[in-house]
Design an enzyme around this catalytic site. Structure first.
Site, PDB file in Angstrom:
ATOM      1  N   ASP A  10      -3.681   0.415   3.774  1.00 18.93           N
ATOM      2  CA  ASP A  10      -2.795   0.298   4.942  1.00 18.93           C
ATOM      3  C   ASP A  10      -3.532   0.406   6.227  1.00 18.93           C
ATOM      4  OD1 ASP A  10      -0.123   0.276   6.198  1.00 18.93           O
ATOM      5  OD2 ASP A  10      -0.600   2.339   6.570  1.00 18.93           O
ATOM      6  N   ASP A  12      -1.634   0.831  10.004  1.00 16.30           N
ATOM      7  CA  ASP A  12      -1.238   1.701  10.910  1.00 16.30           C
ATOM      8  C   ASP A  12      -1.015   3.120  10.225  1.00 16.30           C
ATOM      9  OD1 ASP A  12      -0.817  -0.173  13.235  1.00 16.30           O
ATOM     10  OD2 ASP A  12       0.333  -1.267  12.386  1.00 16.30           O
TER      11      ASP A  12
END
Ligand code: XBP
Ligand code: MG
Length: 256
Positions: A10, A12
């Site tokens: 991932d 952010d």
């Protein structure tokens, strides 16, 4: 015994603590547009339940009973235009170079490359944001370290829908059983788990109060040899930080 063949990152909150810069960029754009909308850190915690910047703005306006400005005839188009400006501001914040990668991220990326474990990006944000974050932190060629990058622009449904992970697995031509997802949020965890992935969570100030059922381990960070990773739930022992051998062990344990 499943072999660890890929790490799906991932962006952010996982690669870097970027959500504060996203928040500031949204507020900057609201102000530039003459809107009296303001997202405080407390409100942003709530709004993060909705993934995707455009979806978040729409949700804010609809659910908080905010009126559209009188000149707005096409709210979706207006939100898209706002989001273009927000992204430009966010990119300029990234380029200031004040958002480092989180502890252990660069080490893990380099270790995976050295050991032939594939890397992928699985994010809700857009490709320019990912490229700029990586290039500022690791240099121009860092984007080529990743076998694939699946972003919010590539899917119809964003996290917690598993589409972004399923697409990454398809592009990598790998089974979930041979991969680990690295996430920071409950929505990210739901997406990864729904795709059948063993998932490691590293929380950050925006996700520390969330719950992570089904994560194989929840940590404060990946840690570094000289900076142990605090374990919130699950088990990392005998290690004090996340490395590739540790991830391999977690994969084995999760699939026993
Ligand atoms: C987190 C998100 C994103 C960002 C804002 O993405 O939900 O929406 O908050 O980015 P990740 P955009 O999956 O990387 O954790 O405004 O570009 O959507
Ligand atoms: Mg995230």
């Amino acid at each position: 015994m499943p072999e660890l063949k890929a790490l799906l990152f991932d962006v952010d909150g996982t690669l870097a603590d970027t959500e504060e810069a996203h928040r500031q960029a949204f507020n900057w754009m609201f102000q530039q547009s003459g809107l009296d909308w303001y997202w405080s850190p407390e409100l942003y915690l709530e709004l993060l339940k909705v993934t995707g910047g455009k979806e978040r703005i729409l949700h804010y306006v609809m659910r908080q009973g905010k009126p559209w400005p009188p000149h707005v005839t096409d709210p979706k188009r207006f939100v898209s235009e706002l989001h273009v400006g927000k992204t430009a501001r966010y990119l300029s914040l990234l380029k200031q170079g004040n958002i480092p990668l989180r502890p252990g991220v660069e080490r893990l990326l380099r270790e995976a490359r050295a050991r032939g474990v594939a890397l992928a990006i699985t994010t809700t944000t857009s490709l320019p944001n990912v490229h700029t974050l990586l290039q500022v932190a690791l240099g121009e060629e860092a984007t080529s370290w990743f076998a694939t990058m699946v972003t919010g622009e590539d899917v119809e449904h964003k996290k917690p829908d598993p589409q972004v992970y399923l697409k990454a697995l398809q592009r990598l031509n790998l089974r979930a059983a041979n991969c680990i997802a690295l996430e920071d949020s409950d929505n990210g965890l739901k997406a990864a788990r729904a795709a059948g992935l063993t998932t490691v969570i590293t929380v950050n100030p925006f996700t520390a109060l969330q719950r992570f059922p089904g994560a194989c381990v929840v940590l404060e960070s990946f840690g570094e040899p000289e900076q142990p990773a605090r374990v919130i739930s699950g088990e990392l022992l005998p290690r004090t930080y996340v490395d590739l051998d540790g991830l391999h062990d977690l994969l084995q344990k999760a699939q026993q």
